[in-house]
Design a protein around this motif. Structure first.
Motif, short mmCIF file in Angstrom:
data_model
loop_
_atom_site.label_atom_id
_atom_site.label_comp_id
_atom_site.label_asym_id
_atom_site.label_seq_id
_atom_site.Cartn_x
_atom_site.Cartn_y
_atom_site.Cartn_z
N LEU A 2 0.83 -1.19 0.00
CA LEU A 2 0.00 0.00 0.00
C LEU A 2 0.87 1.25 0.00
O LEU A 2 1.89 1.31 0.69
N THR A 3 0.46 2.25 -0.75
CA THR A 3 1.14 3.54 -0.73
C THR A 3 0.50 4.41 0.36
O THR A 3 -0.55 4.06 0.91
N GLU A 53 -0.98 7.19 -0.13
CA GLU A 53 -2.27 7.64 -0.66
C GLU A 53 -3.34 6.57 -0.47
O GLU A 53 -4.50 6.89 -0.19
N ASP A 54 -2.96 5.29 -0.64
CA ASP A 54 -3.91 4.20 -0.44
C ASP A 54 -4.36 4.14 1.02
O ASP A 54 -5.55 3.97 1.31
N GLU A 65 -6.72 6.95 1.71
CA GLU A 65 -8.04 6.68 1.12
C GLU A 65 -8.82 5.67 1.96
O GLU A 65 -10.02 5.82 2.17
N LYS A 96 -2.09 -4.61 -1.28
CA LYS A 96 -3.26 -4.56 -2.15
C LYS A 96 -3.07 -5.59 -3.24
O LYS A 96 -1.97 -6.07 -3.49
N TYR A 123 -6.31 -2.12 -8.69
CA TYR A 123 -5.75 -2.34 -7.36
C TYR A 123 -6.88 -2.35 -6.34
O TYR A 123 -7.58 -1.36 -6.17
N TYR A 124 -7.06 -3.50 -5.68
CA TYR A 124 -8.11 -3.68 -4.69
C TYR A 124 -7.50 -3.92 -3.31
O TYR A 124 -6.47 -4.59 -3.19
N ALA A 125 -8.18 -3.42 -2.28
CA ALA A 125 -7.84 -3.79 -0.92
C ALA A 125 -8.46 -5.18 -0.69
O ALA A 125 -9.63 -5.40 -1.03
N LEU A 157 -8.81 0.78 -5.12
CA LEU A 157 -7.87 1.84 -4.75
C LEU A 157 -7.35 2.63 -5.95
O LEU A 157 -6.94 3.78 -5.81
N GLY A 158 -7.35 2.02 -7.12
CA GLY A 158 -6.87 2.74 -8.29
C GLY A 158 -6.68 1.82 -9.48
O GLY A 158 -6.90 0.60 -9.39
#
Length: 170
Positions: A10-11, A13-14, A17, A90, A156-158, A165-166
């Motif tokens: 995860l970044t 930003e993730d 969010e 993620k 990209y999913y959690a 996520l993106g």
């Protein structure tokens, strides 16, 4: 067509969010406590106005019950997001871009359609969409310009909350 899923870290930003998604898990329990407090205050006022003895046990029970309900609601609304943050990864899933769509759209509430003296036209903007697996996803201009029909797009999913996520070009 879906490829194998790959893990990514995860970044910041993730994480931001995912924490932002927890906001309703704080607001709704707050209002549950607010309603419980209003009930207790109302019962207190009724008992005082009637000259009856104030029943501390019943009010303590109401406050305890509302607190437990608020904690449970907060937990059930947020535990998947916090689990995703704790796991710190993620899932990247590749999908095929079926179609790109670009169109002009208008901001809601930015103008009016009546014939008033202060008539103002609606603000327009370009909207960029991908159609993947018969679902429309709004994307930014940069990703829209770098991808073409038939390209692979990484989603990209959690993993626990399944929150998107993106996206990035695969």
């Amino acid at each position: 067509m879906i490829e194998l899923m790959k893990h990514r870290t995860l970044t910041q930003e993730d994480i931001k969010e995912l924490r932002y998604q927890c906001r309703m898990g704080y607001i709704i329990p707050f209002f549950i406590l607010l309603v419980g407090s209003a009930i207790v205050i109302t019962l207190f006022e009724i008992h005082i106005n009637q000259g009856a003895a104030f029943n501390i046990g019943a009010n303590a029970l109401i406050i305890t019950a509302m607190s437990l309900i608020a904690i449970m609601v907060s937990y059930y609304m947020n535990h998947k997001y916090y689990s995703d943050i704790r796991n710190n990864y993620k899932i990247a899933q590749a999908k095929v871009l079926e179609k790109k769509v670009s169109k002009k759209d208008f901001e809601a509430g930015s103008g009016n359609v009546t014939t008033m003296p202060h008539n103002r036209t609606m603000n327009e903007f370009n909207r960029y969409d991908f159609i993947i697996d018969n679902t429309i996803y709004r994307v930014d201009k940069q990703l829209f310009n770098t991808c073409h029909n038939g390209d692979k797009v990484l989603f990209y999913y959690a993993p626990k909350s399944n929150y998107l996520l993106g996206m990035a070009k695969g």
